[in-house]
Motif scaffolding. Sequence first.
Motif, mmCIF file in Angstrom:
data_model
loop_
_atom_site.group_PDB
_atom_site.id
_atom_site.type_symbol
_atom_site.label_atom_id
_atom_site.label_comp_id
_atom_site.label_asym_id
_atom_site.label_seq_id
_atom_site.Cartn_x
_atom_site.Cartn_y
_atom_site.Cartn_z
ATOM 1 N N ILE A 114 -0.104 16.439 -22.462
ATOM 2 C CA ILE A 114 -0.390 15.588 -23.684
ATOM 3 C C ILE A 114 -0.578 16.849 -24.614
ATOM 4 O O ILE A 114 -1.063 17.723 -24.442
ATOM 5 C CB ILE A 114 -1.370 14.838 -23.727
ATOM 6 C CG1 ILE A 114 -1.005 13.588 -22.708
ATOM 7 C CG2 ILE A 114 -1.680 14.128 -25.175
ATOM 8 C CD1 ILE A 114 -2.450 12.670 -22.289
ATOM 9 N N LEU A 115 0.234 16.455 -25.820
ATOM 10 C CA LEU A 115 0.031 17.825 -26.979
ATOM 11 C C LEU A 115 -0.656 17.214 -28.198
ATOM 12 O O LEU A 115 -1.429 16.146 -28.206
ATOM 13 C CB LEU A 115 1.540 17.837 -27.366
ATOM 14 C CG LEU A 115 2.456 18.192 -26.439
ATOM 15 C CD1 LEU A 115 3.985 18.086 -27.054
ATOM 16 C CD2 LEU A 115 2.499 19.770 -25.974
ATOM 17 N N GLY A 116 -0.897 18.046 -29.209
ATOM 18 C CA GLY A 116 -1.446 17.910 -30.491
ATOM 19 C C GLY A 116 -2.828 18.077 -30.359
ATOM 20 O O GLY A 116 -3.760 18.231 -29.239
ATOM 21 N N PRO A 117 -3.642 17.353 -31.658
ATOM 22 C CA PRO A 117 -5.061 17.599 -31.554
ATOM 23 C C PRO A 117 -5.492 16.507 -30.929
ATOM 24 O O PRO A 117 -5.071 15.560 -30.660
ATOM 25 C CB PRO A 117 -5.146 17.534 -33.289
ATOM 26 C CG PRO A 117 -4.106 16.593 -33.663
ATOM 27 C CD PRO A 117 -2.852 16.851 -32.794
ATOM 28 N N ILE A 118 -6.928 16.282 -30.504
ATOM 29 C CA ILE A 118 -7.740 15.297 -30.547
ATOM 30 C C ILE A 118 -7.851 14.467 -31.672
ATOM 31 O O ILE A 118 -8.589 14.858 -32.739
ATOM 32 C CB ILE A 118 -9.294 15.478 -29.680
ATOM 33 C CG1 ILE A 118 -9.060 16.387 -28.511
ATOM 34 C CG2 ILE A 118 -10.051 14.537 -29.553
ATOM 35 C CD1 ILE A 118 -10.244 17.306 -27.920
ATOM 36 N N PRO A 119 -7.407 13.048 -31.537
ATOM 37 C CA PRO A 119 -7.659 12.237 -32.878
ATOM 38 C C PRO A 119 -8.947 12.089 -33.196
ATOM 39 O O PRO A 119 -9.786 11.707 -32.389
ATOM 40 C CB PRO A 119 -7.004 10.917 -32.536
ATOM 41 C CG PRO A 119 -6.701 10.823 -31.135
ATOM 42 C CD PRO A 119 -6.866 12.531 -30.648
ATOM 43 N N SER A 120 -9.260 12.196 -34.438
ATOM 44 C CA SER A 120 -10.649 11.847 -35.076
ATOM 45 C C SER A 120 -11.035 10.464 -34.932
ATOM 46 O O SER A 120 -12.450 10.049 -34.805
ATOM 47 C CB SER A 120 -11.011 12.333 -36.293
ATOM 48 O OG SER A 120 -10.074 11.659 -37.209
ATOM 49 N N SER A 121 -10.320 9.797 -34.703
ATOM 50 C CA SER A 121 -10.188 8.050 -34.500
ATOM 51 C C SER A 121 -10.934 8.029 -33.231
ATOM 52 O O SER A 121 -11.566 6.598 -33.011
ATOM 53 C CB SER A 121 -8.907 7.654 -34.672
ATOM 54 O OG SER A 121 -8.285 7.915 -33.411
ATOM 55 N N ILE A 122 -11.402 8.971 -32.465
ATOM 56 C CA ILE A 122 -11.822 8.953 -30.849
ATOM 57 C C ILE A 122 -13.146 8.489 -31.029
ATOM 58 O O ILE A 122 -13.924 7.550 -30.471
ATOM 59 C CB ILE A 122 -11.748 10.181 -30.273
ATOM 60 C CG1 ILE A 122 -12.047 10.068 -28.519
ATOM 61 C CG2 ILE A 122 -13.024 11.127 -30.652
ATOM 62 C CD1 ILE A 122 -10.782 9.661 -27.969
ATOM 63 N N GLY A 123 -13.887 8.528 -32.306
ATOM 64 C CA GLY A 123 -15.206 8.156 -32.726
ATOM 65 C C GLY A 123 -15.349 6.703 -33.024
ATOM 66 O O GLY A 123 -16.441 6.383 -33.089
ATOM 67 N N THR A 124 -14.292 6.161 -33.005
ATOM 68 C CA THR A 124 -14.622 4.463 -33.245
ATOM 69 C C THR A 124 -14.690 3.940 -31.829
ATOM 70 O O THR A 124 -15.021 2.678 -31.852
ATOM 71 C CB THR A 124 -13.074 3.977 -33.810
ATOM 72 O OG1 THR A 124 -12.009 4.192 -32.978
ATOM 73 C CG2 THR A 124 -12.846 4.653 -35.299
ATOM 74 N N LEU A 125 -14.492 4.673 -30.484
ATOM 75 C CA LEU A 125 -14.597 3.986 -29.195
ATOM 76 C C LEU A 125 -16.289 4.193 -29.410
ATOM 77 O O LEU A 125 -16.708 5.006 -28.259
ATOM 78 C CB LEU A 125 -14.069 4.924 -28.382
ATOM 79 C CG LEU A 125 -12.549 4.901 -28.521
ATOM 80 C CD1 LEU A 125 -11.836 5.632 -27.750
ATOM 81 C CD2 LEU A 125 -12.093 3.542 -28.765
ATOM 82 N N VAL A 126 -17.054 3.336 -29.752
ATOM 83 C CA VAL A 126 -18.579 3.454 -29.981
ATOM 84 C C VAL A 126 -19.250 3.289 -28.447
ATOM 85 O O VAL A 126 -20.467 3.442 -28.280
ATOM 86 C CB VAL A 126 -19.085 2.700 -31.032
ATOM 87 C CG1 VAL A 126 -18.771 3.116 -32.215
ATOM 88 C CG2 VAL A 126 -18.741 1.220 -30.900
ATOM 89 N N LYS A 127 -18.329 2.506 -27.466
ATOM 90 C CA LYS A 127 -19.050 2.309 -26.192
ATOM 91 C C LYS A 127 -18.787 3.582 -25.245
ATOM 92 O O LYS A 127 -18.912 3.090 -23.862
ATOM 93 C CB LYS A 127 -18.613 0.778 -25.879
ATOM 94 C CG LYS A 127 -19.347 -0.177 -26.553
ATOM 95 C CD LYS A 127 -18.985 -1.556 -26.013
ATOM 96 C CE LYS A 127 -19.959 -2.699 -26.833
ATOM 97 N NZ LYS A 127 -19.893 -4.049 -26.039
#
Length: 530
Positions: A114-127
């Motif tokens: 897998i390429l690219g950055p870690i998406p900042s939207s990972i922070g929406t996975l609050v659980k």
Amino acid sequence: MQIEKPQVDAGRLALSICSGKGRTSDERCHDQEQVAYGWKTREFDEPLHFANLPQLVHLDLSFNHLLGGPIPSSIGTLVKLEYLDLSSNNLDGYIPHFIDLPQLAHVDLRYNNILGPIPSSIGTLVKLEYLGLSGNHLHGSIPHSVDLPHLVHLDLGQNSLSGAIPSSIGVLAKLVYLHLSGNDLDRFIPTSIDLPQLVHLDLSFNYLLGGPIPSSIGTLVKLEYLDLSSNNLDGYIPHFVDLPQLAHLDLSYNNFLGPIPSSIGTLVKLEYLGLSSNHLHGSIPHSVDLPHLVHLDLGQNSLSGAIPSSIGVLAKLVYLHLSGNDLDRFSPTSIDLPQLVHLDLSFNYLLGGPIPSSIGTLVKLEYLDLSSNNLDGYIPHFVDLPQLAHLDLSYNNFLGPIPSSIGTLVKLEYLGLSGNHLHGSIPHSVDMPHLVHLDLSQNSLSGAIPSSIGVLAKLVYLDLFGNDLDGFIPTSIGNYLPQLVHLDLSFNYLLGGRIPSSIGTLVKLEYLNLSSNNLDGYIPHFVDLP
């Protein structure tokens, strides 16, 4: 709704949905809302239509090493998904924005492409409790949005992530496991680290990560594993007095200065201590007598003084490496290390005196390197070392003959005795069946080269340079050494006669030096030495 075990047909991954009641167990239809895959397939089959699985809670496609392509965006529609494991496949592309997976607690995408950055939207996975992204080709910085309140396990190792370690990681109150090894992280370790549950911390192999170790690491009272090796850290080693659970401490390959703190002795559960390749000086503290220590590596520093006697009684010690220091004497004349397998005291040029006879009692010893010191006296009879495979005593001041008891070391693969003051003949007992490397050069050995050397079927390296050997080169050297790559018999001025034609059959030979001898006759046709 019931979900039947997936069926595989000609490399396609298919999912059958069962509906209705009354199915028998033989039909393998069940009520659990999960699908686990254990089949090899070449790519995600888009007709799988994850969007058609609105009740899916658990999805595991791990360890299908041929499973490739990008992660289907339709996985992002599984709103009830709690567990997602796609690790150890051949997936590529970017990590999708999993913004509509509010129940997701476990994400494992490790060991893919897998390429690219870690998406900042990972922070929406609050659980989220478990996030594993190691072993990919991710780049860019670690997003501050990883400050997920329930995160227990965070593994981002073996990628190409760069920039600073975000301070938000330092306040994850439930974090137990943090692995950021093998990236390009730089600057400093966050000074404020409030991780009261942390057990495992690995920031190794981030070569640009510099500065001192923050004192706040010393407050991680549950920490068991700490690896900060192969970075650019500097300053002094802190006093880790409040880490009662610490079992593994590796600070090797950095730029630490000063002495080894005596407070190291408070780490009573320590099993692994690696401080090699720094700029440490001073003596080795007696407080390293830690009762559970298995691995002790203080090599490649500037430590001086005696080897403390307390090291000689570490009953569980398996690996001891003190090479490349300025140690000057053995303090432990009695060495009682019944589990020791590896002992390296090489390149301590001031380390003198005879080899303690107690080394001959280390019955599990496989590796012994005392080379490049100032040791003297006679080579002991190592008759009780049945496991010894590597013996290097080169570049010392040993006297006397090579003991014939060397032949009892039947597992020996490496024998280095060069650069000493040994005399007498080479014993016939050097015909050890597993010997690969034999270096007796730069001594005062005399007499004939024993024919037994010529039947060492595994021998790759033979160096007898710079002795007083006489007689002839045994013809057996050419006939029975099929693996020989390096042969040096030079500077044995009394070695005469002709070059055996059998040397021309050493088809793997790369280096041949017969210079400065008394050889005569014709130069053979070396037509079979490609």
